[in-house]
Design a protein around this motif. Structure first.
Motif, mmCIF file in Angstrom:
data_model
loop_
_atom_site.group_PDB
_atom_site.id
_atom_site.type_symbol
_atom_site.label_atom_id
_atom_site.label_comp_id
_atom_site.label_asym_id
_atom_site.label_seq_id
_atom_site.Cartn_x
_atom_site.Cartn_y
_atom_site.Cartn_z
ATOM 1 N N SER A 124 -2.564 18.756 -0.724
ATOM 2 C CA SER A 124 -3.942 18.301 -0.932
ATOM 3 C C SER A 124 -4.014 16.787 -1.077
ATOM 4 N N VAL A 125 -2.899 16.110 -0.905
ATOM 5 C CA VAL A 125 -2.839 14.646 -0.903
ATOM 6 C C VAL A 125 -2.232 14.204 0.420
ATOM 7 N N PHE A 126 -2.920 13.295 1.130
ATOM 8 C CA PHE A 126 -2.506 12.918 2.478
ATOM 9 C C PHE A 126 -2.669 11.414 2.671
ATOM 10 N N HIS A 127 -2.253 10.937 3.853
ATOM 11 C CA HIS A 127 -2.472 9.522 4.169
ATOM 12 C C HIS A 127 -3.282 9.324 5.448
ATOM 13 N N GLN A 163 -2.332 5.442 0.165
ATOM 14 C CA GLN A 163 -1.614 4.557 1.072
ATOM 15 C C GLN A 163 -0.164 4.428 0.603
ATOM 16 N N PRO A 164 0.710 5.312 1.058
ATOM 17 C CA PRO A 164 2.111 5.217 0.642
ATOM 18 C C PRO A 164 2.760 3.956 1.187
ATOM 19 N N ARG A 165 3.717 3.450 0.463
ATOM 20 C CA ARG A 165 4.543 2.363 0.958
ATOM 21 C C ARG A 165 5.697 2.991 1.709
ATOM 22 N N THR A 166 6.012 2.468 2.898
ATOM 23 C CA THR A 166 7.085 3.047 3.704
ATOM 24 C C THR A 166 8.277 2.103 3.794
ATOM 25 N N GLN A 167 9.432 2.706 3.953
ATOM 26 C CA GLN A 167 10.646 1.946 4.227
ATOM 27 C C GLN A 167 11.465 2.703 5.264
ATOM 28 N N LEU A 168 12.229 1.985 6.062
ATOM 29 C CA LEU A 168 13.034 2.632 7.089
ATOM 30 C C LEU A 168 14.006 3.613 6.443
ATOM 31 N N ALA A 169 14.116 4.791 7.035
ATOM 32 C CA ALA A 169 14.963 5.839 6.469
ATOM 33 C C ALA A 169 16.439 5.631 6.759
ATOM 34 N N ASP A 173 6.375 -6.829 9.953
ATOM 35 C CA ASP A 173 5.705 -6.393 8.731
ATOM 36 C C ASP A 173 4.410 -5.683 9.085
ATOM 37 N N GLY A 174 4.250 -4.476 8.566
ATOM 38 C CA GLY A 174 3.027 -3.719 8.775
ATOM 39 C C GLY A 174 2.296 -3.518 7.468
ATOM 40 N N PRO A 175 1.088 -2.977 7.496
ATOM 41 C CA PRO A 175 0.312 -2.780 6.273
ATOM 42 C C PRO A 175 0.934 -1.779 5.309
ATOM 43 N N ALA A 234 9.187 2.571 14.342
ATOM 44 C CA ALA A 234 8.853 1.466 15.238
ATOM 45 C C ALA A 234 7.345 1.289 15.384
ATOM 46 N N ARG A 235 6.591 1.739 14.366
ATOM 47 C CA ARG A 235 5.134 1.627 14.399
ATOM 48 C C ARG A 235 4.619 1.210 13.039
ATOM 49 N N ALA A 236 3.508 0.480 13.027
ATOM 50 C CA ALA A 236 2.871 0.154 11.751
ATOM 51 C C ALA A 236 2.324 1.416 11.093
ATOM 52 N N ALA A 237 1.854 2.353 11.894
ATOM 53 C CA ALA A 237 1.372 3.650 11.411
ATOM 54 C C ALA A 237 1.337 4.585 12.613
ATOM 55 N N GLY A 238 1.515 5.875 12.360
ATOM 56 C CA GLY A 238 1.541 6.783 13.498
ATOM 57 C C GLY A 238 1.343 8.222 13.092
#
Length: 314
Positions: free
Chosen positions: A144-147, A238-244, A257-259, A284-288
């Motif tokens: 029930s929580v999404f981005h 708006q989760p913060r992302t980091q490369l896995a 740098d992406g948002p 390889a994307r700012a968001a997808g």
């Protein structure tokens, strides 16, 4: 060398034409294009698909043409079964590490201690999400929580939706979501809209709640620090992302740098700043989303294949 479709079992060094690191949607899409070009392909997968939380929550994927409302794990399993019908594919379960560009330009890395060398490499390593530190939020992630409103907004059925501020992109969500439901933007001491942004939100009918959040309860109920409880159909943040994976950095790939966080910098055909290394998907994307990941994977594979033909002609 003939490569069987079964998973790799021995630990001998492996020399391959194309390696794809990451066996989720983007990686499998890339591998499919390459094997259909009759090239030998190794897929290395650590089994950490980003949207696995949706399966764990009993949810489904949305907006992916031909696969709408199916559990994402089933989509991935079917894709792998289809991919592994091709005799040129090899699947290696494990984590890629210690990547380096070798003196001859080939790409070397290790998987569970086994040495791999590839002439061309497609990185589909994905990202990890870090959620705002709101009690009860992570337990509801994917349920029930999404981005992404495009992925989950329709399922709100026009009911009340909340945006939990964690970054300036909260304003963008607060501006978009009224198309999917009555929207409240919870600033939560993490985001302060400008006067112009407040006017834009008001024009869209989005309410702004300045009292910080104490916790999330029930399905998606927001309990504020002043004791008020506001029932929501769903929440977006708006989760913060980091490369896995560190592989792109180990190879020296440039980052952008992406948002939401850093991602691998690529050109229009998914080529990174390192020769013979391509990248696709969320890494390889700012968001997808899944649709874009599959498209990126296909583009990366076709570009890698064309590059190999140009080398052969030279």
């Amino acid at each position: 060398m003939t490569i069987a479709t079964a998973s790799v079992s021995d630990r001998a060094p492996l020399d391959i034409d194309f390696a794809v690191i990451g066996g989720s949607y983007a990686g499998m899409s890339a591998a499919l294009q390459l094997v259909r070009a009759r090239r030998r392909v190794l897929v290395v997968d650590a089994g950490q698909r980003r949207n696995r939380c949706v399966d764990e929550a009993g949810g489904t994927a949305h907006g992916f043409l031909g696969q709408d409302h199916r559990p994402p794990g089933q989509i991935a399993a079917d894709a792998r079964a289809q991919l592994m019908r091709y005799p040129g594919v090899q699947w290696l379960a494990g984590t890629a590490e210690d990547a380096q560009v070798q003196p001859d330009g080939r790409l070397g890395f290790r998987v569970e201690g086994r040495s791999i060398v590839a002439r061309r490499l497609v990185l589909a390593t994905g990202v990890r999400d870090t959620l705002p530190p709101v009690p009860g939020l992570s337990e509801r992630w994917g349920r029930s929580v999404f981005h992404c409103p495009y992925c989950h907004g329709y399922e709100m059925d026009g009911g009340p939706v909340g945006v939990i501020g964690a970054a300036p992109t909260a304003q963008h969500q607060g501006w978009m979501l009224p198309d999917w439901g009555d929207t409240t933007l919870f600033l939560n001491d993490a985001y302060a809209p400008t006067d112009e942004e407040r006017a834009q939100l008001a024009q869209r009918g989005t309410r702004i709640e300045a009292v910080p959040i104490d916790r999330i309860e029930g399905e998606a109920d927001v309990v504020l620090r002043d004791g008020r409880r506001i029932a929501m159909k769903g929440l977006f943040t708006q989760p913060r992302t980091q490369l896995a994976s560190p592989v792109a950095a180990q190879l020296g790939c440039a980052m952008a740098d992406g948002p939401m966080g850093p991602h691998i910098q690529v050109d229009a055909v998914q080529q990174t700043s390192v020769a013979n290394v391509f990248a696709c998907g969320d890494a390889a994307r700012a968001a997808g989303n899944v649709t874009l990941a599959v498209a990126d994977g296909a583009m990366a594979a076709m570009a890698a294949h064309r590059a190999s033909m140009l080398d052969a002609r030279a």
